[in-house]
Design a protein around this motif. Sequence first.
Motif, PDB file in Angstrom:
ATOM      1  N   THR A  64       0.814  -1.212   0.000  1.00 34.41           N
ATOM      2  CA  THR A  64       0.000   0.000   0.000  1.00 34.41           C
ATOM      3  C   THR A  64       0.850   1.265   0.000  1.00 34.41           C
ATOM      4  OG1 THR A  64      -0.170  -0.149   2.416  1.00 34.41           O
ATOM      5  CG2 THR A  64      -1.966  -1.093   1.115  1.00 34.41           C
ATOM      6  N   PHE A  65       2.110   1.180   0.420  1.00 35.74           N
ATOM      7  CA  PHE A  65       2.959   2.378   0.427  1.00 35.74           C
ATOM      8  C   PHE A  65       3.454   2.731  -0.975  1.00 35.74           C
ATOM      9  CE2 PHE A  65       4.279   2.564   5.198  1.00 35.74           C
ATOM     10  CZ  PHE A  65       2.943   2.640   5.530  1.00 35.74           C
ATOM     11  N   PHE A  66       3.364   1.793  -1.947  1.00 35.34           N
ATOM     12  CA  PHE A  66       3.557   2.174  -3.338  1.00 35.34           C
ATOM     13  C   PHE A  66       2.492   3.194  -3.728  1.00 35.34           C
ATOM     14  CE2 PHE A  66       5.627  -1.917  -3.106  1.00 35.34           C
ATOM     15  CZ  PHE A  66       6.662  -1.863  -4.021  1.00 35.34           C
ATOM     16  N   LEU A  67       1.256   2.951  -3.277  1.00 38.87           N
ATOM     17  CA  LEU A  67       0.157   3.875  -3.573  1.00 38.87           C
ATOM     18  C   LEU A  67       0.372   5.216  -2.887  1.00 38.87           C
ATOM     19  CD1 LEU A  67      -2.773   1.348  -3.114  1.00 38.87           C
ATOM     20  CD2 LEU A  67      -1.596   1.950  -5.239  1.00 38.87           C
ATOM     21  N   GLU A  68       0.929   5.181  -1.671  1.00 38.93           N
ATOM     22  CA  GLU A  68       1.227   6.430  -0.963  1.00 38.93           C
ATOM     23  C   GLU A  68       2.289   7.218  -1.711  1.00 38.93           C
ATOM     24  OE1 GLU A  68       0.733   9.426   1.518  1.00 38.93           O
ATOM     25  OE2 GLU A  68      -0.468   7.591   1.652  1.00 38.93           O
ATOM     26  N   ALA A  69       3.306   6.533  -2.238  1.00 37.67           N
ATOM     27  CA  ALA A  69       4.334   7.206  -3.027  1.00 37.67           C
ATOM     28  C   ALA A  69       3.738   7.811  -4.292  1.00 37.67           C
ATOM     29  CB  ALA A  69       5.454   6.230  -3.376  1.00 37.67           C
ATOM     30  N   LEU A  70       2.798   7.091  -4.910  1.00 38.98           N
ATOM     31  CA  LEU A  70       2.134   7.616  -6.105  1.00 38.98           C
ATOM     32  C   LEU A  70       1.340   8.870  -5.758  1.00 38.98           C
ATOM     33  CD1 LEU A  70       1.363   7.311  -9.069  1.00 38.98           C
ATOM     34  CD2 LEU A  70      -0.451   5.735  -8.364  1.00 38.98           C
TER      35      LEU A  70
END
Length: 314
Positions: A64-70
């Motif tokens: 989910t932190f990939f999404l936060e980075a996005l």
Amino acid sequence: MNADATGPDGKPWNARFAAPLRAVDRIETAAMTPTVKFRAYKEVDSRDPYMNGHFPGLTLLPATFFLEALRQSMNTVVGRAEPVNVLKIVSGRWLAPVLHGDELCMDVEAVPEGPDRWTVRARGIRRDGTTVSVVKAVVGTERRPHGLDVTGRPPSADDHAAIPDYAGMLDILPVAHPIVLVDRVDAIEPGHRIVVSKAVTGSEPCYQSMDSGLPGSRYTYPHSLMLESFGQAAALLWLSDATADGVRMAASVRDCRFAGQVYPGAVLRHEARIDRLISDDVFVSGQTWDGDRCVLTVGMMATVTRSRTAVLGR
């Protein structure tokens, strides 16, 4: 053009709105019109908020932190006064682990689809050249502040002898504080369905780096944490029979939709259902409710099991 991951006022985005951590270190911008193209970089650090609990002794970057980075990189590049957010995950695949000391590069292409709305494709690449994630999502400003239209009603609690207490939940989950994002199991049908509650509080780490004097809208609970919390709720259903050496990791998601703001004081209720079991792979779907508002629907979330030895050795 190179840029730090900061907002229009030069401050990090996690000082301007609630965020689990500063998810982007720097950005290389390639194009702005009409299609936005850039690369965003983040070095995984076990000292970052939430990170030392995912997983204990392993420090694996949550999917989910990939999404936060996005989200944070899009806010930096498009530069809107009010933050944009991930509104829908059309599809997402996580192909390889990213550990402490790894640098993640996200290669992003965002096509405008209307005022303050983009269809985004992002590919995550580890420093060694390994593709670790492929995501297609919709990013923009919220258009449905009151929740999603879904059939059915919010889940209710019931009594069941197999419901674990909080200590029992910690024994099942492969994560530790401060990234434990579930509080109570309300109902469970082993192998089929679970209902789990999560109280959102203003003392959580995602609020601690924020500047004072911000408007109330900036305290919206991060979608990345909401989806992580849903995943942990589902894990309480599927992990009870996991092997000691197994690391159960998110492999893919599809058709996830967010709507409506959630603030401190809310109690989220996740309802997760197992749809399919194929060997050690689990496929779930479900919803998340804030009162009588459905704020998240998960069309499909799949996991895979890898040994710790395989994760560390890659």
